[in-house]
Design a protein around this motif. Structure first.
Motif, mmCIF file in Angstrom:
data_model
loop_
_atom_site.group_PDB
_atom_site.id
_atom_site.type_symbol
_atom_site.label_atom_id
_atom_site.label_comp_id
_atom_site.label_asym_id
_atom_site.label_seq_id
_atom_site.Cartn_x
_atom_site.Cartn_y
_atom_site.Cartn_z
ATOM 1 N N ASP A 1 0.698 -1.288 -0.056
ATOM 2 C CA ASP A 1 0.063 0.092 0.061
ATOM 3 C C ASP A 1 0.984 1.302 0.008
ATOM 4 O O ASP A 1 1.861 1.210 0.884
ATOM 5 N N VAL A 2 0.563 2.231 -0.816
ATOM 6 C CA VAL A 2 1.677 3.401 -1.040
ATOM 7 C C VAL A 2 0.411 4.575 -1.062
ATOM 8 O O VAL A 2 -0.671 4.558 -1.285
ATOM 9 N N ASN A 3 1.119 5.829 -0.702
ATOM 10 C CA ASN A 3 0.485 7.144 -0.621
ATOM 11 C C ASN A 3 0.862 7.753 -1.693
ATOM 12 O O ASN A 3 2.252 8.030 -2.024
ATOM 13 N N ILE A 4 0.340 8.279 -2.996
ATOM 14 C CA ILE A 4 0.787 9.125 -3.890
ATOM 15 C C ILE A 4 0.475 10.516 -3.368
ATOM 16 O O ILE A 4 -0.846 10.926 -3.388
ATOM 17 N N ILE A 5 1.509 11.336 -3.027
ATOM 18 C CA ILE A 5 1.215 12.591 -2.325
ATOM 19 C C ILE A 5 1.427 13.727 -3.407
ATOM 20 O O ILE A 5 2.161 13.977 -4.193
ATOM 21 N N GLU A 6 0.175 14.448 -3.461
ATOM 22 C CA GLU A 6 0.140 15.782 -4.252
ATOM 23 C C GLU A 6 0.728 17.130 -3.705
ATOM 24 O O GLU A 6 0.846 17.053 -2.441
ATOM 25 N N PHE A 7 0.843 18.047 -4.509
ATOM 26 C CA PHE A 7 1.185 19.359 -3.934
ATOM 27 C C PHE A 7 -0.157 19.913 -3.469
ATOM 28 O O PHE A 7 -1.041 19.779 -4.059
#
Length: 326
Positions: A207-213
């Motif tokens: 499980d990953v988090n794709i982090i936005e600005f």
């Protein structure tokens, strides 16, 4: 599709056209300088190299490299016939400001065709609890990709601009993905066309988090660096539920300026006349279309063979002083 009629006509006559093309001075084989395995450049570049080789009856393939900066040097010197670069590192190389070879103005690498935009994105394991740039802890170990790559050149500066304190790590995208899974690094800062193969692989395994600005972070980065706003579409990754706010740089394929005009013209014709084949190689190629010729913005001088193709087939308005040799 705007160019479907042209694409169909090109496909019908391609074999005859390439057979009749003047092949004086053509190489028997060619190499496309890409980047590290696990990244978009390698998948995209190896794919179009194989396509061109098959269509033209030549031997050709992709080569693992350090990415856009090194590719400018390899193509400039003729060590590889073709390569791929990002506009920021390309501009630095042409000015003689590349960290690869300070003082060397790499003006013998010519623009060939537009590829796609490179978004800057951040990925962490969900177990880390990191869901925003501001939540990256002080001293976090951040992987920035291969040394000298677009990500390694710009993302550390971006993180510093946003007030992030970090330890810098380098490696191929595949290696960094493994290190993230094993807990050896905390975050990966990607600058690569999406979907990034290494991120897609991570999604399958954990499980990953794709982090936005945030909007403020995006605005700050756009003021400080040669990037534009970009949104990573929600359907790019299974992890995303909504479009993710990002910034991006354009990428261009490049050719050694001394290659025969007819050779480069034939290569560009194969790439640009059938976008479906390119999208089958990599989804980022949805932007590899004739109307994006203007994304060069006069940064890289055009190869005469490429300029002729875009003038004849895309109505490109390319001034003579932006074509190599004038």
């Amino acid at each position: 599709m705007k160019y479907s009629a042209f694409a169909l006509a090109s496909l019908l006559v391609s074999t005859a056209a390439f057979a009749e093309e003047d092949r004086t001075g053509w190489p028997d084989s060619f190499t496309v300088a890409t980047a590290s395995q696990g990244g978009t450049y390698f998948a995209y570049g190896s794919g179009w190299a194989n396509l061109v080789a098959e269509e033209l009856g030549l031997t050709g393939g992709g080569e693992v490299t350090g990415g856009p900066g090194q590719n400018m040097a390899l193509v400039h010197t003729g060590d590889t016939q073709f390569g791929m670069t990002t506009m920021g590192p390309a501009a630095e190389a042409i000015r003689g400001e590349s960290p690869i070879a300070p003082g060397l103005q790499m003006t013998n690498a010519c623009a060939m065709f537009p590829m796609y935009q490179t978004p800057f994105s951040v990925t962490a394991l969900s177990s880390s609890g990191i869901t925003a740039i501001s939540e990256i802890p002080d001293g976090a170990r951040i992987g920035f990709g291969p040394a000298g790559s677009t990500s390694d050149t710009y993302f550390p500066r971006m993180m510093e601009t946003l007030g992030v304190d970090f330890e810098r790590r380098n490696g191929s995208w595949s290696d960094l993905g493994g290190q993230l899974q094993d807990g050896l690094i905390d975050v990966i800062a990607f600058a690569a066309g999406v979907p990034v193969p290494a991120v897609s692989q991570l999604e399958v395994q954990t499980d990953v988090n794709i982090i936005e600005f945030t909007e403020d972070e995006q605005s700050t980065i756009m003021e400080a660096f040669p990037v534009a706003s970009f949104e990573i579409a929600a359907d790019t990754y299974t992890t995303l539920e909504n479009d993710a706010r990002s910034v991006s740089m354009w990428n261009f394929a490049i050719a050694n300026c001394d290659l025969p005009e007819s050779f480069v013209h034939a290569v560009v014709d194969i790439i640009m006349s059938d976008n479906d084949r390119m999208v089958n190689i990599h989804r980022a190629a949805r932007s590899t279309v004739p109307e994006n010729w203007d994304k060069n913005g006069g940064v890289i001088a055009w190869h005469p063979g490429a300029a002729r193709w875009f003038i004849e087939n895309a109505g490109a308005d390319i001034p003579a002083d932006q074509i190599h040799g004038g």
